[in-house]
Design a protein around this motif. Structure first.
Motif, PDB file in Angstrom:
ATOM      1  N   ARG B 347       3.801 -51.168 -12.307  1.00  0.00           N
ATOM      2  CA  ARG B 347       3.688 -52.482 -11.685  1.00  0.00           C
ATOM      3  C   ARG B 347       2.387 -52.494 -10.866  1.00  0.00           C
ATOM      4  O   ARG B 347       2.101 -51.550 -10.137  1.00  0.00           O
ATOM      5  N   HIS B 348       1.618 -53.536 -11.029  1.00  0.00           N
ATOM      6  CA  HIS B 348       0.332 -53.615 -10.331  1.00  0.00           C
ATOM      7  C   HIS B 348       0.401 -54.604  -9.167  1.00  0.00           C
ATOM      8  O   HIS B 348       1.373 -55.351  -9.037  1.00  0.00           O
ATOM      9  N   GLN B 349      -0.667 -54.604  -8.391  1.00  0.00           N
ATOM     10  CA  GLN B 349      -0.765 -55.522  -7.251  1.00  0.00           C
ATOM     11  C   GLN B 349      -1.839 -56.558  -7.530  1.00  0.00           C
ATOM     12  O   GLN B 349      -2.878 -56.232  -8.089  1.00  0.00           O
ATOM     13  N   PHE B 350      -1.581 -57.795  -7.142  1.00  0.00           N
ATOM     14  CA  PHE B 350      -2.645 -58.793  -7.261  1.00  0.00           C
ATOM     15  C   PHE B 350      -2.654 -59.702  -6.032  1.00  0.00           C
ATOM     16  O   PHE B 350      -1.693 -59.757  -5.265  1.00  0.00           O
ATOM     17  N   GLY B 351      -3.767 -60.398  -5.882  1.00  0.00           N
ATOM     18  CA  GLY B 351      -3.871 -61.444  -4.867  1.00  0.00           C
ATOM     19  C   GLY B 351      -4.475 -62.661  -5.532  1.00  0.00           C
ATOM     20  O   GLY B 351      -5.298 -62.534  -6.445  1.00  0.00           O
ATOM     21  N   THR B 352      -4.051 -63.843  -5.126  1.00  0.00           N
ATOM     22  CA  THR B 352      -4.585 -65.053  -5.732  1.00  0.00           C
ATOM     23  C   THR B 352      -4.908 -66.062  -4.639  1.00  0.00           C
ATOM     24  O   THR B 352      -4.583 -65.842  -3.476  1.00  0.00           O
ATOM     25  N   ALA B 353      -5.586 -67.122  -5.006  1.00  0.00           N
ATOM     26  CA  ALA B 353      -5.968 -68.119  -3.998  1.00  0.00           C
ATOM     27  C   ALA B 353      -6.008 -69.509  -4.613  1.00  0.00           C
ATOM     28  O   ALA B 353      -6.239 -69.662  -5.824  1.00  0.00           O
ATOM     29  N   GLY B 354      -5.761 -70.495  -3.788  1.00  0.00           N
ATOM     30  CA  GLY B 354      -5.796 -71.882  -4.255  1.00  0.00           C
ATOM     31  C   GLY B 354      -5.778 -72.834  -3.070  1.00  0.00           C
ATOM     32  O   GLY B 354      -5.648 -72.405  -1.920  1.00  0.00           O
ATOM     33  N   TYR B 355      -5.911 -74.108  -3.367  1.00  0.00           N
ATOM     34  CA  TYR B 355      -5.963 -75.108  -2.296  1.00  0.00           C
ATOM     35  C   TYR B 355      -4.562 -75.485  -1.821  1.00  0.00           C
ATOM     36  O   TYR B 355      -3.660 -75.676  -2.633  1.00  0.00           O
ATOM     37  N   ALA B 356      -4.429 -75.616  -0.489  1.00  0.00           N
ATOM     38  CA  ALA B 356      -3.184 -76.119   0.095  1.00  0.00           C
ATOM     39  C   ALA B 356      -3.487 -77.400   0.850  1.00  0.00           C
ATOM     40  O   ALA B 356      -4.519 -77.498   1.525  1.00  0.00           O
ATOM     41  N   ILE B 357      -2.593 -78.373   0.711  1.00  0.00           N
ATOM     42  CA  ILE B 357      -2.758 -79.627   1.473  1.00  0.00           C
ATOM     43  C   ILE B 357      -2.105 -79.430   2.844  1.00  0.00           C
ATOM     44  O   ILE B 357      -0.951 -79.007   2.928  1.00  0.00           O
ATOM     45  N   MET B 358      -2.846 -79.736   3.884  1.00  0.00           N
ATOM     46  CA  MET B 358      -2.282 -79.585   5.223  1.00  0.00           C
ATOM     47  C   MET B 358      -1.292 -80.728   5.498  1.00  0.00           C
ATOM     48  O   MET B 358      -1.492 -81.867   5.044  1.00  0.00           O
ATOM     49  N   LYS B 359      -0.260 -80.404   6.256  1.00  0.00           N
ATOM     50  CA  LYS B 359       0.714 -81.438   6.644  1.00  0.00           C
ATOM     51  C   LYS B 359       0.017 -82.586   7.364  1.00  0.00           C
ATOM     52  O   LYS B 359       0.443 -83.730   7.313  1.00  0.00           O
ATOM     53  N   THR B 360      -1.056 -82.215   8.079  1.00  0.00           N
ATOM     54  CA  THR B 360      -1.767 -83.209   8.893  1.00  0.00           C
ATOM     55  C   THR B 360      -2.842 -83.969   8.109  1.00  0.00           C
ATOM     56  O   THR B 360      -3.587 -84.749   8.709  1.00  0.00           O
ATOM     57  N   ALA B 361      -2.923 -83.740   6.800  1.00  0.00           N
ATOM     58  CA  ALA B 361      -3.992 -84.372   6.009  1.00  0.00           C
ATOM     59  C   ALA B 361      -3.916 -85.891   6.143  1.00  0.00           C
ATOM     60  O   ALA B 361      -2.832 -86.480   6.087  1.00  0.00           O
ATOM     61  N   LYS B 362      -5.085 -86.508   6.287  1.00  0.00           N
ATOM     62  CA  LYS B 362      -5.131 -87.959   6.486  1.00  0.00           C
ATOM     63  C   LYS B 362      -4.639 -88.700   5.242  1.00  0.00           C
ATOM     64  O   LYS B 362      -3.934 -89.672   5.332  1.00  0.00           O
ATOM     65  N   ASP B 363      -5.056 -88.180   4.081  1.00  0.00           N
ATOM     66  CA  ASP B 363      -4.705 -88.856   2.834  1.00  0.00           C
ATOM     67  C   ASP B 363      -4.249 -87.789   1.828  1.00  0.00           C
ATOM     68  O   ASP B 363      -5.062 -87.193   1.126  1.00  0.00           O
ATOM     69  N   LYS B 364      -2.947 -87.576   1.780  1.00  0.00           N
ATOM     70  CA  LYS B 364      -2.425 -86.498   0.932  1.00  0.00           C
ATOM     71  C   LYS B 364      -2.622 -86.804  -0.550  1.00  0.00           C
ATOM     72  O   LYS B 364      -2.827 -85.897  -1.355  1.00  0.00           O
ATOM     73  N   ASP B 365      -2.568 -88.081  -0.906  1.00  0.00           N
ATOM     74  CA  ASP B 365      -2.777 -88.440  -2.316  1.00  0.00           C
ATOM     75  C   ASP B 365      -4.195 -88.060  -2.754  1.00  0.00           C
ATOM     76  O   ASP B 365      -4.396 -87.532  -3.850  1.00  0.00           O
ATOM     77  N   ALA B 366      -5.151 -88.343  -1.887  1.00  0.00           N
ATOM     78  CA  ALA B 366      -6.534 -87.978  -2.208  1.00  0.00           C
ATOM     79  C   ALA B 366      -6.673 -86.463  -2.288  1.00  0.00           C
ATOM     80  O   ALA B 366      -7.374 -85.931  -3.164  1.00  0.00           O
ATOM     81  N   ALA B 367      -5.979 -85.774  -1.391  1.00  0.00           N
ATOM     82  CA  ALA B 367      -6.029 -84.306  -1.402  1.00  0.00           C
ATOM     83  C   ALA B 367      -5.467 -83.767  -2.715  1.00  0.00           C
ATOM     84  O   ALA B 367      -6.015 -82.820  -3.299  1.00  0.00           O
ATOM     85  N   TRP B 368      -4.376 -84.354  -3.168  1.00  0.00           N
ATOM     86  CA  TRP B 368      -3.797 -83.910  -4.444  1.00  0.00           C
ATOM     87  C   TRP B 368      -4.765 -84.170  -5.603  1.00  0.00           C
ATOM     88  O   TRP B 368      -4.907 -83.342  -6.496  1.00  0.00           O
ATOM     89  N   GLU B 369      -5.453 -85.305  -5.566  1.00  0.00           N
ATOM     90  CA  GLU B 369      -6.416 -85.593  -6.642  1.00  0.00           C
ATOM     91  C   GLU B 369      -7.502 -84.515  -6.688  1.00  0.00           C
ATOM     92  O   GLU B 369      -7.944 -84.104  -7.747  1.00  0.00           O
TER      93      GLU B 369
END
Lengths: 321, 473
Positions: B347-369
């Motif tokens: 079994r190997h180890q990995f790390g990954t990364a990606g974008y998270a939308i903050m709860k405080t985001a002004k426009d979550k729909d735009a963030a998702w786009e």
């Protein structure tokens, strides 16, 4: 030879500067008024700065020490719980002990080195050489502690560092500077002292310059030369400067953070973890701002107690001209 | 009288002139200083979508092509990327939290596995509703991305990020050092014993100025891959329920579907496991016998240069190393990469990364786009034109990406997931910072002394981990 030197009495009233041809009384009243305003204007930035960036955060920190707060949720009042947790936390205890040990060793080295070099520079030598030494000794102080520490990490790397390479030329095996408790503590102290002794050095240079030449001449007539000259004249007359230097060095060393954080991250184990590092880790890595504030309050009280003790003890050892 | 007055006036007007000049200079500086106003900080003072990434201003500029492409698609959404320089992910998260404390949080943050659960627990908004809504658009993305990467971003049944890039702890080796020691390329299933023998052969061939195994003391690539290989870890790993909606929607036919869950959980310490002791003892042996270094705290910023100058035989790293080695002058045949050695498991180890939308985001729909666009093949090719990391899309890990740079066995990178679907993420509960500190502070002591010191270090680690997990994150 007596070490008791009479104090110089300051004039009780400052000399008045009166413009010729102006009635003395009206000038004094308006002058005082305008001087008062001028004083407040000049003091305002400092008072504002101190208030906003020192006193308010200190007060906020004391209040926060009684709350549990993670930035994100609303703070919850927990009374003395944070203090109780801090006192029971072995990492906090070790970090405070480390800090005290660090202060004792680092301050002794810093002041000893600064004094020795200041005396050396004040001895007879060409002016350009004196200027060079003053600049060279002060230079590390203006460097960023983080940059210096990153650089030192390379220097003290066990496998590929320059320090061990030099040692290898003398047949000395590689020393695990940053990966053993003793080695890492030694490097942290070394780097800290190297970077900070310049400030104490400058204070001592100023203190030495203020000792009247006549006192040395009188001491020489009494037969005090060489080492005895420094023991019986320099050290006693330098004692106010030494007090100032030691107070500032101790306060600074109690707050050491950059060097151990960048060099060793507090390791190996907790061997180089300091009180301020634990405050940083509690607040900004574990989001326990209440606990961090409690540690900060304890550290502040310790600093105040040590400083007060220094001033109290100073009455016995400090001589003013 | 006249003369005196004139003199005073002359003096006065010179001072006035100098003062006016000074005020003028200050005024001009204030007026022309481009970032003097708080509203100039990205995302503040306007409705732009502010995106925080770890990196330099150059990294932010490198995303400009992607931003331009996004703006063509969504002219109504303004995007500002804010690069935050940090030593490591922990440092980056600290800075983000400081921004949160200051009341100026970004809308979207690029978060690695190390902080995924911290953000999911406290700061981030789940993507579930958007994924359900745009399932048809997203199917192609999930087809191209291994489910292990997705599962690493599941938390209590919800998905908080889409993996953009990732890296496994693979074993880089210097082909010259291997050849000098008479070693062939390691087999895919080489064991920890084979590895040790290889190190001993290299040490024999190059007794000085050379380190057969260089490793660093951190969550990724430190002791953890060895623990995983020995089928254990320093935290007990469990899975939470939930998440079936995602697996059934996007990975229903995946052979590893039954392995998937609502996300990883690390709720208890495990440093007292005999296998943990065994693993540490193995590493202690490498250090003691001069085959491996005592790991330094804080990471290996100098490692690329040392490896490229043929002074290191082997070291664990991910695909993120390729471009660095290329720029350091290594040719494609000067080094290669192999799977991490197996022990009780592979079994190997990995790390990954990606974008998270903050709860405080002004426009979550735009963030998702923005997130949806960033997950597209077009955007990922713009963002990852070079092998500075391993793209999450399998189809992008291809011959062209590694052409002229190596390594010869670049397929190892994605095969670490495809051939070993149990490969797991970095253990990073919401209390990751405290957990990482507890691990790191004891590793050096554990592998640098005798057996007694090792036992004491692991006992200390167990205590520290208990405390870390008990604390609120």
């Amino acid at each position: 030879m007596s070490t008791t030197i009479p104090r110089l009495e300051r004039p009780k009233q400052p000399a008045k500067a009166v413009k010729p041809g102006t009635p003395a009384t009206s000038q004094t009243a308006s002058g005082r008024q305008s001087q008062r305003w001028l004083a407040w204007i000049f003091l305002a930035p400092t008072i504002l700065g101190m208030g906003l960036f020192t006193l308010v955060p200190i007060a906020a920190s004391v209040v926060l020490a009684f709350f549990r707060w993670d930035i994100i949720s609303a703070p919850t009042f927990v009374g003395f719980d944070n203090f109780a947790e801090v006192v029971q936390d072995p990492t906090v205890r070790v970090s405070f002990l480390n800090t005290i040990a660090f202060v004792i060793v680092a301050v002794a080295l810093q002041l000893g080195l600064a004094l020795a070099l200041a005396v050396m520079v004040q001895e007879k030598m060409p002016a350009w050489l004196r200027t060079f030494f003053r600049s060279a000794f002060f230079f590390p102080l203006i460097l960023s502690a983080a940059s210096v520490s990153i650089f030192m990490r390379y220097l003290f790397n066990e496998q590929f560092g320059v320090v061990n390479w030099f040692l290898s030329l003398a047949g000395i095996p590689a020393v695990p500077w940053l990966t053993t408790p003793g080695g890492s503590a030694a490097v942290v102290i070394l780097v800290y002292v190297w970077q900070n002794f310049g400030f104490s050095f400058l204070l001592f240079i100023g203190g030495l310059a203020s000792i009247p030449v006549e006192t040395y001449e009188a001491a020489a007539l009494d037969g005090a030369t060489g080492w005895r000259k420094h023991v019986y004249v320099t050290l006693p007359l330098l004692s106010p400067t030494t007090l100032l230097a030691s107070v500032m060095a101790i306060i600074s060393a109690l707050q050491v953070f950059d060097q151990p954080y960048v060099l060793t991250r507090g390791g190996p184990g907790d061997s180089t973890r300091t009180a301020v590092m634990v405050i940083f880790e509690s607040a900004f890595q574990r989001l326990e701002f209440g606990e961090a504030s409690a540690i900060g309050v304890i550290l502040t009280l310790i600093i105040m107690a040590i400083t007060a003790a220094q001033f109290r003890l100073s009455k016995r050892f400090v001589f003013y001209q | 009288m006249t003369g005196a007055t004139t003199g005073r006036l002359r003096e006065f007007s010179r001072r006035t002139a100098l003062g006016a000049l000074g005020v003028g200079i200050v005024g001009a500086t204030v007026a022309s200083w481009p970032r003097l106003s708080g509203t100039d900080i990205p995302g503040r003072g306007d409705n732009s979508l502010s995106i925080a990434i770890m990196g330099t201003a150059a990294d932010a500029a490198a995303r400009q092509r992607a931003i331009d492409a996004f703006t063509r698609l969504h002219p109504d959404i303004r995007v500002k990327v804010q690069a935050i320089q940090a030593v490591d992910w922990k440092d980056f998260f600290t800075k983000i939290l400081t921004m949160v404390a200051a009341g100026t949080p970004p809308d979207v943050v690029y978060v690695a596995t190390e902080g995924a659960q911290l953000f999911a627990d406290k700061l981030a908004h789940p993507l579930d509703e958007y994924l359900r809504r745009d399932a048809a658009d997203m199917a192609e993305f999930f087809d191209d991305v291994h489910p292990s990467l997705v599962e690493a971003f599941m938390y209590k049944g919800s998905l908080f990020q889409l993996p953009m890039d990732w890296n496994a702890a693979n074993m880089y080796y210097n082909t010259t050092a291997f050849a000098q020691a008479g070693l062939e390329r390691p087999a895919d299933d080489w064991t920890h014993v084979d590895f040790r023998n290889s190190l001993a052969a290299m040490r024999k061939a190059r007794p000085s100025d050379f380190t057969p195994y260089y490793w660093t003391n951190r969550l990724f690539g430190g002791v953890v891959p060895w623990l995983y290989a020995n089928d254990t870890s320093f935290l007990k790993e469990t899975r939470s329920t939930g998440g079936d909606w995602l697996w059934d929607s996007f990975y229903a036919n995946d052979p590893s579907r039954n392995l998937r869950s609502g996300g990883y959980q690390w709720l208890e310490p495990n440093a007292d496991d005999p296998r943990v002791f065994e693993t540490f003892d193995y590493l202690r042996g490498l250090v003691k016998d001069g085959l491996g270094v005592r790991p330094e705290e804080g990471g290996g910023s100098s490692l690329v240069g040392l490896f490229a100058s043929n002074r290191i035989g082997t070291t664990p790293a991910g695909g993120y190393w390729v471009q660095g080695l290329h720029e350091a002058g290594m040719k494609e045949n000067d080094y290669d990469v192999a799977f991490f050695p197996k022990w009780r498991s592979q079994r190997h180890q990995f790390g990954t990364a990606g974008y998270a939308i903050m709860k405080t985001a002004k426009d979550k729909d735009a963030a998702w786009e923005w997130i949806k666009f960033s997950a597209s093949r077009e955007a990922m090719e713009l963002i990852f034109p070079n092998p500075v990391t391993t793209p999450a899309r399998r189809s992008m890990v291809n011959e062209a990406l590694y052409s002229g740079k190596g390594p010869a066995h670049w397929k190892v990178f994605y095969d670490t997931l495809d051939k070993y679907p149990t490969t797991g993420p970095i253990p990073a509960p919401p209390q990751q910072a405290a957990v990482e500190t507890a691990l790191m502070k004891n590793v050096s002591l554990a592998v640098s002394g005798d057996e007694r010191q090792l036992k004491q270090a692991l006992e200390s680690m167990q205590r520290d981990l208990e405390l870390a997990l008990r604390r609120q994150s």
